[in-house]
Design an enzyme around this catalytic site. Structure first.
Site, short mmCIF file in Angstrom:
data_model
loop_
_atom_site.label_atom_id
_atom_site.label_comp_id
_atom_site.label_asym_id
_atom_site.label_seq_id
_atom_site.Cartn_x
_atom_site.Cartn_y
_atom_site.Cartn_z
N ASP A 45 -2.14 6.03 -5.03
CA ASP A 45 -2.45 5.11 -3.93
C ASP A 45 -2.80 3.71 -4.44
O ASP A 45 -3.88 3.49 -4.97
CB ASP A 45 -3.61 5.69 -3.12
N ASP B 79 0.83 -1.21 0.00
CA ASP B 79 0.00 0.00 0.00
C ASP B 79 0.86 1.25 0.00
O ASP B 79 1.51 1.56 1.00
CB ASP B 79 -0.90 -0.04 1.24
#
Length: 423
Positions: free
Chosen positions: A295, A109
């Site tokens: 992201d 992430d």
């Protein structure tokens, strides 16, 4: 890694072994694409009830620390649930902790900076559904002594800190700080296919979990270049790769054309300047510039509510009772292109890229991949470019020069190699 686990991943490992042998200080980690929590809830007819009961304020909570304290819309409330948008997470990879190895699936992430996995001492239902770290079985475990907590609105993820040998592919990271969660609140973690999260953001984004993994990798000089890169596959076929995370460089076989670089404007998230977004020449959003967070832990494209509502109208999307937007699947070929301009370069998304397609039994449903969320900003409006964008464009994250690069993803690579091997 066990023989059974190796066989589960071997079909998605890149095939060009000759080139791989020359990568002495680069490591490719295969990614798997799996059903998101949202898709699982929809398939079981529980999504509407879940959204009504939780009303997750995930994006405000996730990006709250970007802004000065005291902003009213970022205050904790009874309906807020800081879920890091894990409801939509789809791409996971394998890591191991301890000696001997204990394997875990994690979300790699770029929108967070901590590493955590469930602990064998965890008492929540979510931990019971996932693999748990057993410190007492590892000869290299070092107890840290600190506690950590990550707020999730209706509760906290609570845990203890430790240090351990971490393996990502064939790369070994010594004495890596990580969190063992002993309590995980929220139904999302029960249904999630991943065990934990490995954050790849800047150190300033970390909660209390110490040195981020990639900083440890750089400090231990495990890579030649302070770079990592992502390839996210668009294929939904079981035998096809879900993608690849490459630590220490970029994989030239996975993209075509030049790499266009964008300087990082805030060293927390991988945040860059976005010049504009245009829909088929009909309307331009943020004409004076916006900020965009890149992201990999978010699957959608997020923007200010007013802009997203106008964009939904332009693509013919209609709202549902739970805030999603439906699109007629038969109209995809006639929908307009959406063009995102970054540092003077146009990135074109067709409807095949920005529309999410899901099966409900034998019926296909199409959803808009755009979502509105007003993230307070003292300067430019804030957008989030998630996996819908990143699956079209290979992304490179350069900590040495604090920049993000994009190039057109080459989605035919594995098919071509497989065909050559079949001959």
């Amino acid at each position: 890694m066990t023989r059974e686990r190796r066989s589960e991943y071997q079909t998605i490992t890149p095939v060009n072994t000759t080139r791989r042998k020359r990568m002495k200080r680069r490591e490719g980690i295969p990614l798997r694409r799996m059903l998101s929590v949202r898709t699982q809830l929809r398939a079981s007819n529980r999504l509407e009830d879940f959204m009504r009961d939780h009303q997750p304020d995930m994006f405000n909570r996730r990006y709250a620390q970007c802004y000065p304290p005291g902003i009213p819309s970022l205050r904790l409330g009874k309906s807020s649930e800081r879920l890091y948008n894990f409801m939509d997470a789809q791409y996971y990879g394998l890591i191991s902790l301890g000696t001997p190895d204990q394997n875990f699936t994690v979300v790699f992430d770029t929108g967070s900076s901590d590493l955590w996995v469930p602990s064998s001492y965890c008492v929540s239902e979510a931990c019971g559904m996932h693999r748990k770290f057993k410190a007492f079985e590892s000869s290299t475990f070092n107890h840290d002594g600190r506690m950590f907590g990550i707020h999730y609105g209706k509760g906290h993820m609570l845990g203890i800190m430790g240090r351990e040998v971490l393996k990502i592919g064939k790369m070994t990271v010594q004495n890596q700080e990580f969190g063992e969660s002993v309590y995980e609140p929220g139904f999302v973690f029960v249904m999630a296919k991943f065990d934990g999260v490995l954050g790849l953001g800047y150190p300033s984004l970390a909660e209390e979990l110490g040195t981020p993994v990639f900083d440890s990798i750089m400090n231990q000089k495990s890579v030649d270049q302070p770079i990592f890169s992502f390839y996210l596959s668009k294929s939904k076929m079981p035998r096809d790769p879900g993608g690849e995370l490459l630590l220490g460089g970029m994989d030239e076989a996975l993209y075509s054309g030049p790499i266009n670089w964008n300087p990082v404007t805030l060293k927390s998230y991988w945040q860059i300047k976005m010049s504009s977004i245009q829909v088929q020449g009909a309307l331009t959003f943020c004409p004076h510039g916006c900020q965009a967070i890149i992201d990999t832990g978010t699957s959608l494209i997020i923007g200010p509510t007013r802009d997203i509502l106008a964009l939904q109208q332009l693509i013919g999307a209609t709202p549902t009772s739970i805030g999603e937007y439906l699109i007629d699947c038969a109209r995809l070929s006639s929908l307009p292109q959406v063009t995102i301009m970054l540092n003077g370069v146009d990135y074109v998304l067709t409807a095949e890229s920005y529309v999410r397609r899901e099966m409900m039994g034998d019926h296909e449903i199409c959803f808009s991949g755009f979502q509105g969320e007003d993230l307070p900003s003292t300067t430019d409006p804030l957008w989030i470019l998630g996996d819908l964008f990143l699956s079209d464009y290979y992304s490179i994250y350069d900590r040495g020069q604090d920049r993000v690069g994009f190039a057109k993803a080459r989605h035919t690579r594995y098919t071509t190699l497989d065909a050559e091997m079949d001959r």
